[in-house]
Design a protein around this motif. Sequence first.
Motif, mmCIF file in Angstrom:
data_model
loop_
_atom_site.group_PDB
_atom_site.id
_atom_site.type_symbol
_atom_site.label_atom_id
_atom_site.label_comp_id
_atom_site.label_asym_id
_atom_site.label_seq_id
_atom_site.Cartn_x
_atom_site.Cartn_y
_atom_site.Cartn_z
ATOM 1 N N PRO A 25 -20.986 -22.519 18.263
ATOM 2 C CA PRO A 25 -18.946 -22.212 17.708
ATOM 3 C C PRO A 25 -18.658 -21.123 18.549
ATOM 4 C CG PRO A 25 -20.944 -20.973 16.133
ATOM 5 C CD PRO A 25 -21.798 -21.815 17.724
ATOM 6 N N SER A 26 -18.901 -21.443 19.278
ATOM 7 C CA SER A 26 -17.910 -20.591 20.729
ATOM 8 C C SER A 26 -18.184 -21.927 21.756
ATOM 9 C CB SER A 26 -18.483 -20.047 22.166
ATOM 10 O OG SER A 26 -18.656 -18.259 20.762
ATOM 11 N N ILE A 51 -17.020 -16.805 17.234
ATOM 12 C CA ILE A 51 -16.884 -16.978 18.311
ATOM 13 C C ILE A 51 -16.509 -15.909 18.919
ATOM 14 C CG2 ILE A 51 -16.122 -19.234 17.452
ATOM 15 C CD1 ILE A 51 -13.106 -18.503 18.378
ATOM 16 N N ALA A 447 -20.568 -12.398 20.682
ATOM 17 C CA ALA A 447 -20.196 -13.553 20.136
ATOM 18 C C ALA A 447 -20.214 -13.447 18.233
ATOM 19 C CB ALA A 447 -20.738 -14.697 20.501
#
Length: 570
Positions: A25-26, A51, A447
């Motif tokens: 996701p990041s 994230i 994260a």
Amino acid sequence: MKKSNIWGLLFTLLFCVMAVAFLIPSFRVYRESPEVQQEMLRENPRLGGQILNLGLDIQGGIRMVLGIDTSHATEEEKERIRQDENLMNRVYTVVENRVNALGLTEPIIQIEGNERLIVELPGLSDEEIARDMLSRAAQLNFHLVRSNENQRIQQILDNVDRALAVADHRGAEEDLPADELDELDELDLLDDEPVAEEDLEDLADDEYTATFSDLIYHIDEMSAQAPASAKPRIDSILALPGVQRALQGGVFRWSNIPEIRQQGGRTDTLRAENGSPIYRLYYLTAEPSMGGKDLERAEAMPAHQGIGYQVSLQFNPRGAREFGRVTGRNTGRQLAIVLDNTVYSAPNINERIPSGRASITGNFSREEAQQLAIVLESGDLDAPLVVEQATTVGPSLGRDAVRRALNAALFGLAMVLLFMVFYYKLSGLLAVCALLLNLILVIAIMASFGATLTLPGIAGLILIIGMSVDANVIVFERIKEELVAGKTVSKAIDMGYDRAFVAIMDANITTLFTAFILYQVGSGPIRGFAVTLISGIFVSLFTALVFTKMVYHFVIDYLGKKNALKKLSI
């Protein structure tokens, strides 16, 4: 081949896969432009919790130090401020409420000492907006809830939809049906002044729904409910002149916390389908029934029934008369407590209260009652706030700093790789693999917990490179000593790790204590460095003492030469 080694390596591989999954996701978000990032986070609020957040020094923003302005205070007022133990908590509540209204990702608010507050606003570039919002006087008011019938709230929502239809036609009322025009004219919803062009463009944006009612999640007897992701859209609609007339003398105000629900014996936040938390939208009288300046004291105390806590109120004589008038005329209705246009509570008026002493009940927890008491006392701060220091970091400066830090990290990693492979041969290559695994796991852990990465945090990652290699060097030197002493390869590996264990643990535990102290007493970037360092210490212990040892034994067992292997590439 030992099953323990196989299972250990399989679990390590599983951790690596999970780490990559946490980082996906990041990567998806930060490879896009800042505008697209905001759009992605607005459409999918759950993404914000998945994230790795970037600190102010990386993505840019504003850092302010707020203080209590006593320059115009008398000696008596200064003494009262010094003795007010709850003053900074009230200031914190006011500032937190205003910062939350900005809709920023991971803002930081921290009390420093007895008279200062540090506020970090990542992603905000307009310093004047921040100064005006954070330093103005707090406004505490009491508003009556306009209606206890959801039919009336539905009628108001329909009126807003009609006014929105007029704005959407850009003034071409003749395009509307005749009966619709008559109803709009009767309700005084036909706008005599033109709507701003930028507002019309926002209203016509295809990404939004066409009606106000479609943005509402649910309506009940006293209010409407809407997801946090719809807040900017709803606020922009309610600010239009024609829509304000459609509210018929009322205003909508958001609650300060999301709605909750009981499910399976536990309490969860109520969320929309996209994961956005649901907030209550109260329909209140536009003019306050009374202000909060005459409230002398608010205090959390155990409820008289012995269940939960309540908030006790004490007004001064003028406030007592006003409170008696309001409660006497509106028995049975709800009186909303509004701080800076945000509703913190809306208790029922059970009877007229002429004495100026009242209590707010509702089976509050101790923390909830204390928070409400702080809110009630925040409307009359003894001294205004002043911006003592303001620092603006541009996003380009942050990107340049990140680029330099990453270049330094890559250069250091390359030098370590060359040295380890040159000096320790294949064992050095194993140490480099452990180091890369270390970095991936640390970033993934940050994260997964929604931690914030700052420039000092990147410095912490660079430090982790050295710490991880240091542990491997100690192990390798102990193994070499055992090999020189005539031990077999397998025995030398076991004894090398055993002898290195104490030295490695001593060094890491002392560093861990320092990191905890930095986290406890530090603020902002210092905490970011401490979080990165703490995560790195635990992960480096695993990679240096467990992972590399498992790989050694796996190779020896796989080759089937546990007793015959005479030489180790080290």
